[in-house]
Enzyme design. Structure first.
Site, PDB file in Angstrom:
ATOM      1  N   GLU A   1     -13.781  17.701   6.348  1.00  0.00           N
ATOM      2  CA  GLU A   1     -13.981  16.238   7.210  1.00  0.00           C
ATOM      3  C   GLU A   1     -14.447  16.768   8.679  1.00  0.00           C
ATOM      4  OE1 GLU A   1     -12.198  12.569   5.963  1.00  0.00           O
ATOM      5  OE2 GLU A   1     -12.318  13.558   3.769  1.00  0.00           O
TER       6      GLU A   1
ATOM      7  N   ARG B   1     -14.980  11.172  14.247  1.00  0.00           N
ATOM      8  CA  ARG B   1     -16.714   9.905  13.749  1.00  0.00           C
ATOM      9  C   ARG B   1     -17.105   8.904  14.681  1.00  0.00           C
ATOM     10  NH1 ARG B   1     -12.133   7.738   9.022  1.00  0.00           N
ATOM     11  NH2 ARG B   1     -12.973   9.660   8.494  1.00  0.00           N
TER      12      ARG B   1
ATOM     13  N   HIS C   1     -13.308   0.133  10.069  1.00  0.00           N
ATOM     14  CA  HIS C   1     -13.036   0.925   8.312  1.00  0.00           C
ATOM     15  C   HIS C   1     -11.132   1.324   8.630  1.00  0.00           C
ATOM     16  CE1 HIS C   1     -12.562   4.471   5.434  1.00  0.00           C
ATOM     17  NE2 HIS C   1     -11.916   5.065   6.982  1.00  0.00           N
TER      18      HIS C   1
ATOM     19  N   ARG D   1      -8.868   8.335  14.952  1.00  0.00           N
ATOM     20  CA  ARG D   1      -8.203   8.837  14.563  1.00  0.00           C
ATOM     21  C   ARG D   1      -8.825  10.658  13.905  1.00  0.00           C
ATOM     22  NH1 ARG D   1      -7.868   7.997   8.946  1.00  0.00           N
ATOM     23  NH2 ARG D   1      -9.662   6.612   9.050  1.00  0.00           N
TER      24      ARG D   1
ATOM     25  N   SER E   1      -5.369   2.034   1.098  1.00  0.00           N
ATOM     26  CA  SER E   1      -4.980   3.192   0.811  1.00  0.00           C
ATOM     27  C   SER E   1      -5.689   2.765  -0.824  1.00  0.00           C
ATOM     28  CB  SER E   1      -3.329   2.706   0.229  1.00  0.00           C
ATOM     29  OG  SER E   1      -2.485   2.497   1.595  1.00  0.00           O
TER      30      SER E   1
ATOM     31  N   TRP F   1      -7.917   2.394  -1.715  1.00  0.00           N
ATOM     32  CA  TRP F   1      -9.966   2.752  -1.843  1.00  0.00           C
ATOM     33  C   TRP F   1     -10.298   3.715  -0.840  1.00  0.00           C
ATOM     34  CZ3 TRP F   1     -13.088  -2.517  -0.372  1.00  0.00           C
ATOM     35  CH2 TRP F   1     -12.687  -3.579  -1.320  1.00  0.00           C
ATOM     36  N   ALA F   2      -8.468   4.784  -0.249  1.00  0.00           N
ATOM     37  CA  ALA F   2      -9.660   5.635   0.440  1.00  0.00           C
ATOM     38  C   ALA F   2      -9.737   6.947  -0.238  1.00  0.00           C
ATOM     39  CB  ALA F   2      -7.851   6.280   0.876  1.00  0.00           C
TER      40      ALA F   2
ATOM     41  N   GLY G   1       0.523  -1.171   0.384  1.00  0.00           N
ATOM     42  CA  GLY G   1       0.021   0.312  -0.267  1.00  0.00           C
ATOM     43  C   GLY G   1       0.715   1.207   0.193  1.00  0.00           C
ATOM     44  N   LEU G   2       0.269   2.297   0.267  1.00  0.00           N
ATOM     45  CA  LEU G   2       1.326   3.579   0.306  1.00  0.00           C
ATOM     46  C   LEU G   2       2.529   3.604   1.274  1.00  0.00           C
ATOM     47  CD1 LEU G   2       0.685   6.789  -0.805  1.00  0.00           C
ATOM     48  CD2 LEU G   2      -0.546   7.212   1.463  1.00  0.00           C
ATOM     49  N   ALA G   3       2.085   2.945   2.670  1.00  0.00           N
ATOM     50  CA  ALA G   3       2.817   3.237   2.943  1.00  0.00           C
ATOM     51  C   ALA G   3       4.574   2.615   2.901  1.00  0.00           C
ATOM     52  CB  ALA G   3       2.705   2.389   4.399  1.00  0.00           C
TER      53      ALA G   3
ATOM     54  N   HIS H   1     -16.633   3.145  10.865  1.00  0.00           N
ATOM     55  CA  HIS H   1     -16.158   4.722   9.715  1.00  0.00           C
ATOM     56  C   HIS H   1     -18.375   4.297   9.753  1.00  0.00           C
ATOM     57  CE1 HIS H   1     -17.632   7.284   6.680  1.00  0.00           C
ATOM     58  NE2 HIS H   1     -15.864   6.915   6.441  1.00  0.00           N
TER      59      HIS H   1
ATOM     60  N   GLY I   1     -11.538   9.678   1.059  1.00  0.00           N
ATOM     61  CA  GLY I   1     -10.593  11.183   1.685  1.00  0.00           C
ATOM     62  C   GLY I   1      -9.676  11.791   0.921  1.00  0.00           C
ATOM     63  N   GLY I   2      -8.466  11.655   1.167  1.00  0.00           N
ATOM     64  CA  GLY I   2      -7.700  12.410   0.470  1.00  0.00           C
ATOM     65  C   GLY I   2      -6.587  12.629   1.898  1.00  0.00           C
TER      66      GLY I   2
HETATM   67  C1  SIN Z   1     -13.617   8.971   3.962  1.00  0.00           C
HETATM   68  O1  SIN Z   1     -13.487   9.294   2.885  1.00  0.00           O
HETATM   69  O2  SIN Z   1     -14.754   9.275   4.544  1.00  0.00           O
HETATM   70  C2  SIN Z   1     -12.150   8.098   4.773  1.00  0.00           C
HETATM   71  C3  SIN Z   1     -11.527   9.041   5.366  1.00  0.00           C
HETATM   72  C4  SIN Z   1     -10.599   8.311   6.105  1.00  0.00           C
HETATM   73  O3  SIN Z   1     -10.428   7.017   6.967  1.00  0.00           O
HETATM   74  O4  SIN Z   1      -9.686   9.179   6.593  1.00  0.00           O
END
Ligand code: SIN
Length: 520
Positions: free
Chosen positions: A115, A280, A339, A374, A44, A46-47, A15-17, A234, A49-50
């Site tokens: 967010e 969250r 999540h 988080r 990663s 599938w993320a 993944g990203l890391a 989530h 948000g950003g």
């Molecule tokens: C989301 O886009 O809701 C998830 C983003 C995240 O988990 O940091």
């Protein structure tokens, strides 16, 4: 067992890391272990948000660090939060340099999403909800081109090899069609970047293979695991019967989408002053309560976004389409789903674990950044910061770069023992029921008993043992924490023991021997 020696650093995960660390290790030879084809099957990618980063001149790293600490419910390491927030800008600029086309304003600034629990719109995004997919596409192309990186696809690590007190390799199996017999690879050092634990739960947004195997593998080798009890749920996984459940990103609520129930009642306004943009864990518990009460919670994007959803959130639009939902007409049914695992292999500021020769980064690690809850989009940021730090530290510790290494070729391996699917399903069910959004001592004790039974039903399966090890750590740490904090909620101990709390640190041996008996 067949054994291969290489001078390469072995990276478990893709993944990203993992990919960022592999690129940052250049020119040191790397062997990357990827269960799926490179760029696929990782959280990663599938993320939606950003990456959280204070890129707006009116925002600041200090405000970002403050929000991180606040969201983490008293167990974030404030120094870690400040250092990570300080580094965020550099990584966004580096990714931009690598060719990632973040959404930009006409003036050339970064378009920022809002967010939950961020005091500022601070999430750098790509084509609305495509950040993870686009970053992984661009990095995977770089990794494929990099002469120092060899990627082994369709294999997964099941054990760490330790000699003279130092981690010196991993045991691998082929995992594309069932599982093969094992093969040992001894390398220069090992970096674990193999993702979290969401798939240990029956309802999850994580890709199918992400089931706590890498944390479990490290724990079975004796590594210290931190904050295992803190699993983030989530609130807006799309409740359409798919496994895994597709995500409806929090950025939709940042754009004004609201949560309603089957009676059309907007239930978050009375739950928290920030309503849908509350932390969250609070939104997840409210959604869970609505589901439990049969009130069918749903995300209503019609007024806030209308048809703009189709253009600005293509992943959500595609998931709705695939499930036969039309969000322009009907609210999207949602549920709270596992999540992100805030807990993981305990690391220091350089990504080094409690075991010599072993580093970890990304979701598999626990750095002290996330605490009990988080902050949204801090996950990809942490993967970048610690991916690079781990690479820098490994380069410093390992010394001179070895000469060019030959590629590793795995032999054909005979069939091995794959986890029985009925046992994996039972494990996921018991975690959801006993160690899920709402926990009690009795539920956790029942879960620990069931985990032990599952493990005993297939004692010769290492891949299953890795999952049950992580499940044991989560349930034991949750049983030990007799309070409610962030994502960890005990209905039998609903209060928080003070504004600040302590992190938990546990080895598997301690977890197995010290499951406490609840007295109150
Ligand atoms: C989301 O886009 O809701 C998830 C983003 C995240 O988990 O940091």
């Amino acid at each position: 067992m067949y054994c291969i020696h290489t001078g390469r650093v072995v990276i478990v995960g893709a993944g990203l890391a993992a990919q960022y660390a592999a690129l940052s290790l250049a020119p040191r030879p790397v062997l990357m272990i990827s269960p799926a084809p490179l760029g696929q099957g990782t959280s990663s990618a599938w993320a939606q948000g950003g990456v959280a980063a204070a890129m707006d001149p009116a925002d600041s790293a200090s405000a970002h660090a403050r929000d991180t600490v606040q969201a983490g419910a008293g167990t974030v390491d404030a120094q870690v939060a400040q250092a990570v927030a300080d580094e965020a800008r550099t990584h966004i600029l580096d990714l931009t340099e690598l060719g990632i086309l973040f959404d930009r304003t006409p003036e050339g600034g970064y378009v920022m999403s809002r967010e939950a629990a961020h005091s500022f719109a601070r999430v750098v995004r790509v084509r609305g909800d495509q950040a993870g997919a686009e970053i992984m596409r661009a990095l995977s192309a770089q990794v494929r081109e990099a002469a120092h990186i060899q990627v082994l696809e369709g294999v997964m690590a099941t054990n760490l090899e330790i000699a003279n007190g130092t981690v010196c390799g991993v045991v691998l199996v082929h995992c594309t069609n069932g599982m093969s017999a094992p093969c040992l690879i001894r390398g220069a050092a090992v970096l674990l970047a193999g993702g979290g634990s969401g798939g240990l739960y029956a309802l999850t947004t994580n890709p199918p293979r992400v089931r706590g195997q890498v944390i479990g593998m490290a724990a079975r080798a004796g590594a210290v695991i931190a904050d295992a009890e803190f699993v983030q749920f989530h609130p807006t996984a799309i409740a359409c019967g798919l496994d895994p459940a597709p995500l409806a990103t929090e950025a939709l609520r940042g754009e004004g989408a609201i949560l309603i129930n089957r009676h059309g009642i907007r239930f978050m306004q009375e739950a928290h002053p920030d309503a849908e943009l509350a932390p969250r864990d609070i939104v997840a518990r409210a959604v869970f309560a609505q589901t439990q009460a049969g009130l069918a919670p749903a995300l209503d994007t019609r007024t806030a976004l209308g048809a703009r959803l189709l253009r600005d959130f293509p992943a959500v639009a595609a998931a709705c389409h695939q499930s036969g939902l039309n969000p322009l007409v009907t609210p999207i049914p949602v549920a709270a789903a596992a999540h992100y695992h805030m807990g993981g292999i305990a690391t220091d500021a350089a990504g080094h674990t409690s075991l010599e020769g072993l580093w970890a980064c990304g979701e598999v690690a626990s750095t002290g950044l996330h605490g009990a809850n988080r902050l949204a989009s801090n996950g990809l940021l942490e993967a970048l910061v610690y991916g690079r730090r781990a690479a820098v530290d490994m380069n410093a510790v390992l010394g001179p770069i070895p000469k060019q290494q030959a590629g590793v070729t795995l032999p054909d391996l005979p069939p091995g023992t794959a986890p029985r699917s009925d046992l994996v399903n039972r494990l996921r069910q018991t975690m959801t029921h006993g160690a899920g959004v709402i926990r009690t001592a009795q539920g956790l004790q029942n879960t620990l008993t069931e985990i032990a039974t599952i493990e005993a039903d297939q004692p010769d399966c290492t891949a299953l043992a890795n999952m049950t090890a992580t499940a044991t750590l989560i349930a034991t740490a949750a049983l030990n924490r007799r309070e409610s904090r962030g994502a960890h909620f005990r209905s039998d101990h609903p209060e928080c023991d003070g504004a600040t709390g302590t992190r938990s640190f546990l080895t598997l041996t301690e977890a197995r021997s010290a499951a406490p008996l609840e007295t109150t």
